[in-house]
Design a protein around this motif. Structure first.
Motif, PDB file in Angstrom:
ATOM      1  N   SER A 117     -28.017   2.710  82.204  1.00 28.54           N
ATOM      2  CA  SER A 117     -27.835   3.600  83.358  1.00 28.54           C
ATOM      3  C   SER A 117     -27.808   5.054  82.900  1.00 28.54           C
ATOM      4  O   SER A 117     -27.782   5.346  81.701  1.00 28.54           O
ATOM      5  CB  SER A 117     -26.540   3.255  84.114  1.00 28.54           C
ATOM      6  N   GLY A 118     -27.838   5.939  83.898  1.00 29.95           N
ATOM      7  CA  GLY A 118     -27.638   7.366  83.650  1.00 29.95           C
ATOM      8  C   GLY A 118     -28.590   7.980  82.628  1.00 29.95           C
ATOM      9  O   GLY A 118     -29.806   7.734  82.646  1.00 29.95           O
ATOM     10  N   ILE A 119     -28.001   8.765  81.748  1.00 29.91           N
ATOM     11  CA  ILE A 119     -28.779   9.548  80.777  1.00 29.91           C
ATOM     12  C   ILE A 119     -29.525   8.636  79.802  1.00 29.91           C
ATOM     13  O   ILE A 119     -30.710   8.854  79.513  1.00 29.91           O
ATOM     14  CB  ILE A 119     -27.816  10.517  80.039  1.00 29.91           C
TER      15      ILE A 119
ATOM     16  N   THR B 268     -25.041  10.961  87.380  1.00 28.84           N
ATOM     17  CA  THR B 268     -25.192   9.596  86.848  1.00 28.84           C
ATOM     18  C   THR B 268     -24.071   8.733  87.435  1.00 28.84           C
ATOM     19  O   THR B 268     -23.113   9.265  88.012  1.00 28.84           O
ATOM     20  CB  THR B 268     -25.041   9.592  85.311  1.00 28.84           C
TER      21      THR B 268
ATOM     22  N   GLN C 169     -29.368  16.653  85.811  1.00 28.94           N
ATOM     23  CA  GLN C 169     -30.056  15.408  86.153  1.00 28.94           C
ATOM     24  C   GLN C 169     -30.355  14.668  84.853  1.00 28.94           C
ATOM     25  O   GLN C 169     -30.572  15.305  83.814  1.00 28.94           O
ATOM     26  CB  GLN C 169     -31.374  15.696  86.891  1.00 28.94           C
ATOM     27  N   PRO C 170     -30.377  13.320  84.897  1.00 26.92           N
ATOM     28  CA  PRO C 170     -30.676  12.570  83.675  1.00 26.92           C
ATOM     29  C   PRO C 170     -31.952  13.053  82.976  1.00 26.92           C
ATOM     30  O   PRO C 170     -32.018  13.074  81.744  1.00 26.92           O
ATOM     31  CB  PRO C 170     -30.817  11.129  84.171  1.00 26.92           C
TER      32      PRO C 170
END
Ligand SMILES: NC(=O)c1ccc[n+]([C@@H]2O[C@H](COP(=O)([O-])OP(=O)(O)OC[C@H]3O[C@@H](n4cnc5c(N)ncnc54)[C@H](OP(=O)(O)O)[C@@H]3O)[C@@H](O)[C@H]2O)c1
Length: 223
Positions: free
Chosen positions: A12-14, A160, A187-188
């Motif tokens: 997930s996320g970055i 995220t 943002q990622p």
């Protein structure tokens, strides 16, 4: 030439954005987390890290926390848990995979937070854990040069799952955007670009650096 990367925390996320960028560029990426197969929890004494064949070109360690509470309400156990996830888990991953980081130009990317450079209320626990990451990274970079580079990305608030609680309402999102000189939160994709640069030969002369990808928050002050 296909390169081989290992990302801890790419579900997930970055970390996910970094994985997608590396795969789109034709690289092989092994992802390790509690929801990967096999499941790996880096906070366990002996995480079940999967074996990786051949030389590894880069390792990225993403797990982290945002535990925002006043110091008086934090227990020693809270501090320990943040240290385990943000720092010790990375040590475990590096101890396991360092022998494989043999490819020419091998590079490690770790994560800190903007709250290490600027003091922010409610951040004592996470800032302490990420401060450990920064000190560790500089020392490790010195130890591993010139064979392996080690750098750190220090984000400010980024959209995220980890930050969902802080960006739930329109009001929160507007206020968060306004706090940053670049007038938006992260943002990622901002970190996919930065991490891929730190993993690439383009950053071959950078090691032991903390790179502040934070919309200017840690260094700029409006008049
Ligand atoms: N987002 C922000 O606003 C912000 C701000 C400052 C710093 N940072 C730092 O940036 C980094 C990336 O953050 P993010 O926002 O992308 O986080 P995220 O969306 O929560 O993603 C974290 C990743 O780590 C994995 N993970 C979590 N606990 C784990 C464990 N015990 N063992 C193995 N894997 C684990 C998760 O996968 P599973 O759930 O599958 O295990 C997930 O893939 C973190 O170090 C964070 O501290 C983020």
């Amino acid at each position: 030439m296909t390169k081989h990367y290992l990302i801890v925390g790419a579900s997930s996320g970055i970390g996910k954005a970094i994985r997608e960028r590396l795969v789109a560029d034709g690289n092989q990426v092994v992802c390790v987390s509690r929801t990967s197969s096999p499941a790996v929890d880096v906070t366990l004494e002996e995480p079940a890290f999967p074996a990786v064949e051949g030389p590894i070109h880069g390792l990225v360690y993403c797990p982290g926390s945002i535990q925002l509470r006043p110091f008086a309400s934090l227990s020693v156990e809270n501090f320990r848990r943040d240290l385990e996830l943000n720092f010790i888990g990375g040590v475990r991953a590096l101890q396991n995979y360092l022998p494989g980081l043999q490819a020419e130009g091998a590079s490690v990317v770790l994560f800190s937070t903007v709250a290490v450079r600027i003091g922010m209320p409610m951040h004592t626990s996470v800032a302490a854990a990420k401060g450990a990451v920064e000190g560790f990274a500089r020392s490790l970079a010195a130890e591993l040069a010139p064979r392996v580079r080690v750098n750190v990305l220090a984000p400010s608030l980024t959209d995220t799952p980890l930050a969902a609680r802080l960006l739930r309402t329109d009001r929160q999102r507007e206020a968060a955007a306004k706090r940053h000189p670049m007038a938006r939160f992260g943002q990622p994709a901002d970190f996919a670009d930065a991490a891929c640069f730190l993993l690439s030969p383009g950053s071959a002369w950078m090691t032991g650096q903390v790179v502040h990808v934070d919309g200017g928050l840690s260094t700029l002050r409006p008049l």
